[in-house]
Scaffold this motif. Sequence first.
Motif, PDB file in Angstrom:
ATOM      1  N   LYS A   1      51.116 -66.255  48.147  1.00 60.17           N
ATOM      2  CA  LYS A   1      50.371 -65.719  49.167  1.00 60.17           C
ATOM      3  C   LYS A   1      51.494 -65.964  50.615  1.00 60.17           C
ATOM      4  O   LYS A   1      51.848 -65.262  51.350  1.00 60.17           O
TER       5      LYS A   1
ATOM      6  N   PHE B   1      55.149 -64.513  50.465  1.00 56.43           N
ATOM      7  CA  PHE B   1      54.776 -63.161  51.275  1.00 56.43           C
ATOM      8  C   PHE B   1      54.805 -63.145  52.677  1.00 56.43           C
ATOM      9  O   PHE B   1      55.268 -62.610  53.122  1.00 56.43           O
TER      10      PHE B   1
ATOM     11  N   THR C   1      58.590 -62.009  54.126  1.00 54.49           N
ATOM     12  CA  THR C   1      58.400 -60.498  53.873  1.00 54.49           C
ATOM     13  C   THR C   1      57.638 -60.161  55.104  1.00 54.49           C
ATOM     14  O   THR C   1      56.714 -60.254  55.439  1.00 54.49           O
TER      15      THR C   1
ATOM     16  N   SER D   1      61.807 -57.710  52.110  1.00 55.28           N
ATOM     17  CA  SER D   1      61.297 -57.247  50.735  1.00 55.28           C
ATOM     18  C   SER D   1      61.980 -58.615  50.426  1.00 55.28           C
ATOM     19  O   SER D   1      62.599 -59.883  50.711  1.00 55.28           O
TER      20      SER D   1
ATOM     21  N   ILE E   1      49.964 -61.040  41.491  1.00 54.14           N
ATOM     22  CA  ILE E   1      50.517 -60.058  43.014  1.00 54.14           C
ATOM     23  C   ILE E   1      49.052 -59.241  42.893  1.00 54.14           C
ATOM     24  O   ILE E   1      49.108 -58.300  43.421  1.00 54.14           O
TER      25      ILE E   1
ATOM     26  N   GLN F   1      46.802 -58.612  46.132  1.00 53.08           N
ATOM     27  CA  GLN F   1      46.248 -56.878  46.247  1.00 53.08           C
ATOM     28  C   GLN F   1      45.167 -56.567  46.318  1.00 53.08           C
ATOM     29  O   GLN F   1      44.474 -56.047  47.326  1.00 53.08           O
TER      30      GLN F   1
ATOM     31  N   ILE G   1      51.029 -55.453  50.171  1.00 52.44           N
ATOM     32  CA  ILE G   1      52.028 -56.379  49.664  1.00 52.44           C
ATOM     33  C   ILE G   1      52.512 -54.350  48.594  1.00 52.44           C
ATOM     34  O   ILE G   1      52.004 -53.890  47.270  1.00 52.44           O
ATOM     35  N   GLU G   2      53.455 -54.497  48.714  1.00 48.20           N
ATOM     36  CA  GLU G   2      53.876 -52.989  48.412  1.00 48.20           C
ATOM     37  C   GLU G   2      55.338 -52.546  47.038  1.00 48.20           C
ATOM     38  O   GLU G   2      55.698 -53.974  47.518  1.00 48.20           O
ATOM     39  N   HIS G   3      55.418 -52.500  45.802  1.00 47.44           N
ATOM     40  CA  HIS G   3      56.339 -52.423  45.094  1.00 47.44           C
ATOM     41  C   HIS G   3      57.358 -51.045  45.617  1.00 47.44           C
ATOM     42  O   HIS G   3      56.991 -50.272  45.769  1.00 47.44           O
TER      43      HIS G   3
END
Length: 77
Positions: free
Chosen positions: A21, A24, A28, A33, A59, A63, A70-72
């Motif tokens: 956490k 991120f 980011t 990223s 992750i 989420q 959080i996006e991939h």
Amino acid sequence: MDTKKFDAFNKSRNIRLLALKEIFEEDTDADHSITMEGLRKRLKEYGIISERRTIYEDIHVLQYVYNMDIEHRDGER
């Protein structure tokens, strides 16, 4: 699983979740990223060694349980 092992597992996971956490939130944003290898290196700075699969599971928890955005992105695994 005995109680002591279960407690140790939960403490370890909680520490790893908090570290992720923080990584991120600090490292980011929409324009910056981090790769899986970058995550593993940053976790190692916290003294945490984790497998990719474990990080992906964590992750998912961040989420869906903690509602973190959080996006991939393809190619960043």
